[in-house]
Scaffold this motif. Structure first.
Motif, PDB file in Angstrom:
ATOM      1  N   GLY A   1     -42.952 -12.543   2.621  1.00 13.33           N
ATOM      2  CA  GLY A   1     -42.206 -12.237   1.412  1.00 13.33           C
ATOM      3  C   GLY A   1     -42.882 -12.829   0.191  1.00 13.33           C
ATOM      4  O   GLY A   1     -44.102 -12.929   0.097  1.00 13.33           O
ATOM      5  N   VAL A   2     -42.068 -13.272  -0.777  1.00 16.48           N
ATOM      6  CA  VAL A   2     -42.566 -13.809  -2.038  1.00 16.48           C
ATOM      7  C   VAL A   2     -42.746 -15.317  -1.920  1.00 16.48           C
ATOM      8  O   VAL A   2     -41.848 -16.030  -1.474  1.00 16.48           O
ATOM      9  N   LEU A   3     -43.896 -15.820  -2.321  1.00  8.12           N
ATOM     10  CA  LEU A   3     -44.180 -17.253  -2.297  1.00  8.12           C
ATOM     11  C   LEU A   3     -43.964 -17.819  -3.693  1.00  8.12           C
ATOM     12  O   LEU A   3     -44.486 -17.288  -4.677  1.00  8.12           O
TER      13      LEU A   3
ATOM     14  N   VAL B   1     -46.455 -30.868  -5.186  1.00  7.37           N
ATOM     15  CA  VAL B   1     -46.257 -29.436  -5.333  1.00  7.37           C
ATOM     16  C   VAL B   1     -45.618 -28.908  -4.055  1.00  7.37           C
ATOM     17  O   VAL B   1     -45.869 -29.433  -2.962  1.00  7.37           O
ATOM     18  N   SER B   2     -44.757 -27.937  -4.194  1.00  3.71           N
ATOM     19  CA  SER B   2     -44.094 -27.349  -3.036  1.00  3.71           C
ATOM     20  C   SER B   2     -44.212 -25.839  -3.091  1.00  3.71           C
ATOM     21  O   SER B   2     -44.455 -25.250  -4.151  1.00  3.71           O
ATOM     22  N   CYS B   3     -44.036 -25.210  -1.903  1.00  7.23           N
ATOM     23  CA  CYS B   3     -44.121 -23.753  -1.804  1.00  7.23           C
ATOM     24  C   CYS B   3     -42.985 -23.259  -0.914  1.00  7.23           C
ATOM     25  O   CYS B   3     -42.719 -23.828   0.151  1.00  7.23           O
ATOM     26  N   THR B   4     -42.293 -22.242  -1.355  1.00  6.06           N
ATOM     27  CA  THR B   4     -41.200 -21.655  -0.582  1.00  6.06           C
ATOM     28  C   THR B   4     -41.448 -20.163  -0.443  1.00  6.06           C
ATOM     29  O   THR B   4     -41.868 -19.509  -1.397  1.00  6.06           O
ATOM     30  N   ASP B   5     -41.210 -19.637   0.781  1.00  7.08           N
ATOM     31  CA  ASP B   5     -41.317 -18.194   0.945  1.00  7.08           C
ATOM     32  C   ASP B   5     -39.927 -17.590   1.075  1.00  7.08           C
ATOM     33  O   ASP B   5     -38.981 -18.209   1.536  1.00  7.08           O
ATOM     34  N   SER B   6     -39.797 -16.373   0.613  1.00  6.09           N
ATOM     35  CA  SER B   6     -38.484 -15.731   0.581  1.00  6.09           C
ATOM     36  C   SER B   6     -38.128 -15.088   1.909  1.00  6.09           C
ATOM     37  O   SER B   6     -36.970 -14.746   2.138  1.00  6.09           O
TER      38      SER B   6
ATOM     39  N   CYS C   1     -46.318 -14.933  -5.510  1.00  4.65           N
ATOM     40  CA  CYS C   1     -47.313 -14.173  -4.763  1.00  4.65           C
ATOM     41  C   CYS C   1     -46.653 -13.468  -3.598  1.00  4.65           C
ATOM     42  O   CYS C   1     -45.954 -14.095  -2.808  1.00  4.65           O
ATOM     43  N   ALA C   2     -46.870 -12.160  -3.456  1.00  2.84           N
ATOM     44  CA  ALA C   2     -46.363 -11.410  -2.309  1.00  2.84           C
ATOM     45  C   ALA C   2     -47.429 -11.387  -1.231  1.00  2.84           C
ATOM     46  O   ALA C   2     -48.602 -11.179  -1.509  1.00  2.84           O
ATOM     47  N   LEU C   3     -47.026 -11.659   0.017  1.00  7.39           N
ATOM     48  CA  LEU C   3     -47.980 -11.752   1.111  1.00  7.39           C
ATOM     49  C   LEU C   3     -47.477 -10.954   2.303  1.00  7.39           C
ATOM     50  O   LEU C   3     -46.368 -11.141   2.761  1.00  7.39           O
ATOM     51  N   SER C   4     -48.308 -10.064   2.833  1.00  7.68           N
ATOM     52  CA  SER C   4     -47.979  -9.339   4.059  1.00  7.68           C
ATOM     53  C   SER C   4     -49.236  -9.264   4.899  1.00  7.68           C
ATOM     54  O   SER C   4     -50.234  -8.684   4.483  1.00  7.68           O
TER      55      SER C   4
END
Length: 569
Positions: free
Chosen positions: A73-75, A105-110, A11-14
């Protein structure tokens, strides 16, 4: 802000906040004064996973939670299911074995390289409530007859729970066809019913080698317990029929002289049957009619017969160029084989022959495309399955290819109307795949096939399933990691779950299930270790409700032992 669509995808987030001019924005990370806007990076937020506290093996679980927001960025969302499988970007999972598993569950942003992980939840996976093959257990391996050595055992089940079997029993210089029964799958001792052919020509007690062999007999059991067994003795084809009311008939010697020991039989509740066998010119079939002592005139069904193929120097799996079945209600015979194309010289085609009781043999129906004869190498094989009620059927076959051309194909039939031809796998090495197919009364299908690893001179087993709603699996499942495709049998239950059994020289017999949902159980041992170089033969038969029997014979350095069996119950 909540992004439920982020589960299992990138997912892209801005996030952009509107600000005043000049000194209006004082948040950290704001852009220089005068830009008119400030980009605010929100902290990562991740919802905890949710799931039923208890689930059954082989069923697909759709986990909740795992929605990730914030960051920049990208999640990337990753699920850990706690059973040793790789991290996944999807929230669906199938557990193959019972136990307690920790799921997180884990989440990383770029952008900021932040990673946020949830606290794990515990999921308890229980054994599946018996559901066809799933949730059942194999019995302890036992011998058929402790007093006599035997080979080539075969067993089949009737719907009332009785199990019928036949095998070759050692008589010194030769052997007779022995028979027996189990009155239910919960029993562990066979009632021996005697020898067939009762003083006739003994069957040669042959194939005194350890590698899997072609049995010189075959047996079929109808749902209501009619049993047909056929065998090669001397140069003749023999058969006998058993009914629940009258026991075994006298053995009948036919005028047919098979060229090899490969036989395939089928029988229905009316006592009608079919026997397919090899000749020098290919394969033929004869019809067995209840109450008659004479078989029909032979019908040619294939220009190819069979051969054993496998590792270098050892035959491990039968590549059969023909198959046969009989409709339980109408007594129509279905036979499939490989024949020369009637329209194009030098080409061949997989065809279907049907024998209708009132009109005889119909013109053959094409199943495969018309292909050059060279497309069907010496290891060509096919398999046919007719569902119990006779509405659905399926054919799987192999044909040579080159480059990325698939060489395992299937075609399904609904009431005699054929579907499109489907390629099941891509094989870039050798030109055969030995596919075996089973079809049930819902039109679902299961296939096991071999893919050759040319670097190891061995095969790997792949399995796949089909449903009318979803079609064939996008990617067949690799069933083993050490290689091997020997003495393989397949079956499908009424729910669409597939069962495959397999063995290799000097190892043991293993079984695995592929659930209708696509969950692979792995291959698990169901017999003791046979010892180095001792395996000889195995055969498995199953009912739509999930009951099954597997029988084996063992040949070691000291000679043959008594045949053995296990029951899925």
């Amino acid at each position: 802000m909540k992004f439920s669509s982020c589960v299992g995808v990138l997912c892209a987030l801005s996030l952009t906040a509107c600000g005043g001019g000049g000194s209006g924005g004082s948040d950290a990370g704001a852009t220089p004064a005068g830009s008119g806007a400030a980009t605010v990076v929100m902290p990562l937020q991740l919802s905890d996973p949710t799931a039923p506290t208890t689930v059954e093996t082989g069923t697909s679980i759709q986990f909740g939670g795992g929605q990730c927001t914030g960051g920049s960025g990208v999640l990337t969302v990753s699920w850990s299911f706690g059973d040793g499988t790789k991290l996944s970007n999807t929230n669906a999972h199938i557990y193959a074995s019972p136990g307690q598993y920790s799921v997180s569950v884990s989440c990383t942003d770029s952008g900021t390289k932040q990673t946020l992980s949830t606290l794990p939840i515990t999921v308890t996976v229980t054994p599946l409530t018996p559901h066809g093959f799933l949730g059942r257990a194999w019995s302890t391996y036992q011998t058929v007859d402790t007093h006599n050595t035997s080979i080539y055992p075969l067993g089949g089940l009737a719907t009332d729970g009785k199990v019928y079997g036949a095998w070759l029993q050692n008589l010194g210089s030769g052997s007779g066809v022995a028979s027996g029964r189990l009155d239910s799958v919960t029993e562990k001792a066979w009632t021996l019913e005697g020898l067939i052919p009762f003083g006739g020509t003994p069957v040669t007690f042959n194939n005194l080698v350890s590698s899997p062999r072609i049995g010189p007999l075959d047996l079929a059991v109808s749902p209501q317990g009619k049993v047909l067994v056929a065998w090669v003795a001397g140069s003749s084809l023999w058969y006998a029929l058993r009914t629940p009311e009258g026991g075994w008939s006298l053995p009948i010697q036919t005028a047919v002289s098979p060229s090899s020991a490969t036989i395939k039989v089928a029988v229905n509740d009316a006592g009608d049957g079919a026997i397919a066998y090899c000749t020098a010119g290919g394969a033929q079939v004869v019809k067995v009619t209840r109450g008659s002592m004479v078989v029909s005139v032979p019908q040619q069904i294939s220009a190819r017969c069979s051969s054993m193929v496998g590792y270098t120097g050892a035959g491990l799996q039968l590549a059969r160029g023909f198959d046969v079945a009989i409709d339980n209600a109408s007594s129509a015979i279905h036979a499939v084989g490989l024949m020369p194309s009637p329209s194009e010289v030098g080409k061949s085609q997989v065809v279907m022959f049907r024998h209708l009781p009132d009109s005889g043999w119909a013109a053959p129906e094409p199943v495969s495309a018309v292909l050059p004869t060279t497309s069907f190498g010496s290891t060509f094989s096919l398999s046919y399955s007719l569902a119990p009620a006779g509405q659905y059927a399926g054919v799987a076959w192999s044909q040579s290819g080159d480059g990325s051309l698939s060489n395992a194909y299937a075609r399904l039939s609904d009431g005699g109307t054929w579907s499109a031809i489907t390629a099941l796998q891509t094989n870039n090495s050798l030109a055969y795949a030995l596919p075996l197919i089973a079809v049930n009364d819902d039109g679902k299908a299961f296939v096991a096939m071999a893919m050759d690893d040319k670097t190891r001179l061995s095969y790997f087993m792949y399995v796949s399933n089909y449903s009318p709603a979803a079609g064939w699996m996008a990617s067949p499942v690799k069933a083993n990691t050490w290689g091997g495709f020997a003495a393989v049998d397949v079956a499908i239950d009424q729910f669409g779950n597939g069962l495959v059994t397999h063995c290799d020289i000097g190892v043991d017999t293993v079984a695995g299930t592929l659930s209708a949902a696509g969950g692979w159980s792995g291959l698990k041992a169901i017999t003791p270790l046979y010892g180095n170089g001792s395996f000889h033969y195995q055969a498995m038969r199953a009912l739509p409700d999930g009951r099954a029997i597997l029988m084996t014979s063992v040949y070691a350095s000291t000679g043959f032992a008594s045949s053995g069996f296990v029951l899925l119950q």
